[in-house]
Design an enzyme around this catalytic site. Structure first.
Site, PDB file in Angstrom:
ATOM      1  N   ARG A  40       0.838  -1.200   0.000  1.00 38.12           N
ATOM      2  CA  ARG A  40       0.000   0.000   0.000  1.00 38.12           C
ATOM      3  C   ARG A  40       0.870   1.245   0.000  1.00 38.12           C
ATOM      4  O   ARG A  40       1.853   1.331   0.750  1.00 38.12           O
ATOM      5  CB  ARG A  40      -0.898  -0.005   1.231  1.00 38.12           C
ATOM      6  CG  ARG A  40      -1.608   1.326   1.524  1.00 38.12           C
ATOM      7  CD  ARG A  40      -2.469   1.192   2.770  1.00 38.12           C
ATOM      8  NE  ARG A  40      -3.057   2.448   3.197  1.00 38.12           N
ATOM      9  CZ  ARG A  40      -2.633   3.194   4.222  1.00 38.12           C
ATOM     10  NH1 ARG A  40      -1.564   2.796   4.924  1.00 38.12           N
ATOM     11  NH2 ARG A  40      -3.229   4.314   4.547  1.00 38.12           N
ATOM     12  N   ARG A  81      -8.161  19.247   8.830  1.00 38.72           N
ATOM     13  CA  ARG A  81      -6.964  19.246   9.678  1.00 38.72           C
ATOM     14  C   ARG A  81      -6.772  20.594  10.352  1.00 38.72           C
ATOM     15  O   ARG A  81      -7.243  21.631   9.860  1.00 38.72           O
ATOM     16  CB  ARG A  81      -5.718  18.895   8.854  1.00 38.72           C
ATOM     17  CG  ARG A  81      -5.676  17.431   8.412  1.00 38.72           C
ATOM     18  CD  ARG A  81      -4.356  17.068   7.778  1.00 38.72           C
ATOM     19  NE  ARG A  81      -4.302  15.663   7.409  1.00 38.72           N
ATOM     20  CZ  ARG A  81      -3.882  14.682   8.203  1.00 38.72           C
ATOM     21  NH1 ARG A  81      -3.452  14.986   9.420  1.00 38.72           N
ATOM     22  NH2 ARG A  81      -3.875  13.434   7.792  1.00 38.72           N
ATOM     23  N   LYS A 225     -13.231   2.757   1.177  1.00 44.34           N
ATOM     24  CA  LYS A 225     -12.860   2.744   2.589  1.00 44.34           C
ATOM     25  C   LYS A 225     -14.054   3.217   3.424  1.00 44.34           C
ATOM     26  O   LYS A 225     -14.552   4.323   3.218  1.00 44.34           O
ATOM     27  CB  LYS A 225     -11.649   3.644   2.831  1.00 44.34           C
ATOM     28  CG  LYS A 225     -10.379   3.149   2.173  1.00 44.34           C
ATOM     29  CD  LYS A 225      -9.232   4.129   2.354  1.00 44.34           C
ATOM     30  CE  LYS A 225      -8.808   4.258   3.799  1.00 44.34           C
ATOM     31  NZ  LYS A 225      -7.667   5.208   3.954  1.00 44.34           N
ATOM     32  N   THR A 283      -6.136  -1.026  10.079  1.00 44.82           N
ATOM     33  CA  THR A 283      -5.835   0.004  11.080  1.00 44.82           C
ATOM     34  C   THR A 283      -5.716  -0.542  12.503  1.00 44.82           C
ATOM     35  O   THR A 283      -6.607  -1.229  12.988  1.00 44.82           O
ATOM     36  CB  THR A 283      -6.870   1.154  11.076  1.00 44.82           C
ATOM     37  OG1 THR A 283      -7.325   1.421   9.768  1.00 44.82           O
ATOM     38  CG2 THR A 283      -6.230   2.401  11.650  1.00 44.82           C
TER      39      THR A 283
END
Length: 475
Positions: A40, A81, A225, A283
């Site tokens: 990945r 963010r 995802k 994860t």
């Protein structure tokens, strides 16, 4: 015959993330030796120049040692963010913190910038805001035109550009950003096998990328995802449109109550099984091994659970990208996968899924043969596109699936499917010649399997029509 099914490979595959800790030919080669089937690339970090170098390393690895490791690009997606900081901020419980859409510096204004212009509109008074996946928890007390005034619920340290989650809230960001489109173009140009779309929320997001890939004549497969609150409300439609699903539990656990994550993981895997869609669990699988040479026992149990649920793959992120023990992390994951699968093979039965077409019926008939003839040791699938291998994998048979294709991209992709070991051979216009080549190719690697019974599933071209067939043969 005494040869073990483990002589082939894992049923649940291992994905590893490339980063500074493994960014060399020798390091990547060692990860493949330890059990990695897919690498990945995280496009939230690194330049195109860096990713191009890593892609070329993987391609060189495939050429030199004859493996078929696939490449998965993971888009950055529409992230929220915090702004850049000159120094970290130390927060204390119950103090006030102002988040702002203004372009200001914290050191001068006392306000922490947010990279999302409509942030104020998307949060509500009384709502929680999570920074850095919940390391810092804030409670919204009041709002102004540009500011969100919060109370710190628990103390901690904030660094530059930390990720922000608004649990339970549907935000108005574009699902596919301009950077994502540029990265997808890069992936197309470099022959990347899979694109994982971050923070997608609706099936329309998948269709948008699918249409673009078709226009670019790219056969890159799409992984959706699941890591946002809105995506969990649209699971059925998203799974229907996707080639594969990733349960991205890090951000998902910040978007929904963390106690709901195990249930959502189980529901997603079950839905993917029913729709014959491959699924990845990702994860925090070995998070402690970023720093430590051994995992926690809870992490080993977590990997084992994903394998027991018969996910197609489990994934390592920071453990291999930036951790102190990248190879050992893969070895540990591989060890847990194999140990779990020994027990799984003794207790689990193939899935019984409804049949919707002739090809699915052929595969179901193969599974029925396994039930009635315990002497059958494997399933061979001869496939150009990989579709028949995917259908066979979806039923989770308790014997190895050995797939043969004449297309290198197909060989790389189907390696990610549960239980599939893929090889490339040259197809002949004469079906029997192709079958003979497949048998010889396999026996050259596993001569101890000679004389064993196997099921052959094929989709040969006969009179300009692809005809799916099932045969029982002896190697």
């Amino acid at each position: 015959m005494k040869s073990s099914l483990l002589e082939i490979q894992n049923q649940s595959k291992i994905i590893a993330t490339i980063g500074p800790a493994c960014a060399s030919y020798d390091a990547l080669s060692s990860l493949v030796d330890a059990g990695v089937k897919v690498f990945r690339l995280n496009f939230s970090h690194g330049t195109h120049e860096y990713h191009d170098k890593m892609i070329n390393l993987v391609k060189r690895l495939n050429r030199k040692i004859g493996c078929n490791v696939a490449i998965l690009m993971d888009t950055k997606g529409p992230e929220i963010r915090t702004a850049d900081l000159h120094t970290t901020i130390q927060l204390k419980k119950n103090q006030s913190l102002i988040l702002t859409t203004e372009r200001v510096e914290y050191e001068q204004s006392g306000k922490l910038g947010v990279s999302y212009d409509t942030f104020v509109d998307d949060v509500e008074v009384g709502q929680k805001v999570l920074i850095d996946n919940g390391v810092i928890n804030l409670l919204v007390k009041e709002k102004s035109k540009t500011d969100v005034i919060c109370t710190v619920l628990d103390g901690g340290i904030i660094g530059s550009r930390r990720h922000i989650n608004i649990p339970g809230q549907d935000v108005s960001l574009d699902s596919i950003t301009q950077k994502d489109w540029e990265d997808i173009d890069f992936g197309i140009k470099n022959g990347v096998d899979y694109v994982a779309l971050s923070f997608i929320r609706r099936a329309d997001d998948i269709r948008l990328v699918r249409d673009y890939l078709k226009k670019q004549q790219s056969n890159m497969s799409i992984i959706a995802k699941i890591e946002s609150h809105e995506a969990t409300k649209n699971l059925e439609a998203i799974i229907h449109e996707s080639d594969m699903i990733m349960v991205a539990r890090g951000d998902l656990g910040a978007e929904i109550p963390f106690e709901d994550v195990p249930r959502i993981q189980r529901e997603i895997i079950e839905m993917c099984h029913q729709r014959r869609t491959p699924v990845i669990v990702a994860t925090h699988m070995l998070e402690s091994m970023i720093h430590n040479p051994i995992p926690t026992r809870a992490e080993a149990s977590d990997i084992s659970l994903a394998v027991w649920q018969r996910a197609d793959a489990v994934m390592l992120s920071g453990e291999t990208a930036g951790g102190a023990w990248p190879k050992k992390s893969v070895e540990v994951m591989n060890s847990v996968v194999r140990a779990t699968e020994v027990q799984l093979r003794a207790t689990k039965i193939p899935l019984d899924l409804p049949v919707q077409n002739q090809r699915e019926n052929i595969v179901r008939a193969a599974i029925s043969c396994l039930r009635h003839d315990k002497g059958i040791r494997s399933i061979f699938v001869v496939t150009r596109s990989g579709h028949m291998a995917k259908l066979t994998s979806a039923l989770r048979p308790n014997v190895p699936i050995i797939a043969f294709t004449n297309e290198p991209p197909t060989r790389r992709k189907i390696q990610l499917y549960w239980g599939v070991t893929a090889y490339r051979i040259y197809f002949s216009s004469v079906p029997q010649t192709t079958i003979q080549r497949a048998q010889e190719h396999f026996l050259n690697r596993f001569p101890q399997w000679k004389g064993s019974t196997y099921i052959l599933i094929s989709d040969f071209l006969v009179d300009n029509t692809f005809v799916p067939t099932l045969q029982i043969r002896v190697l």
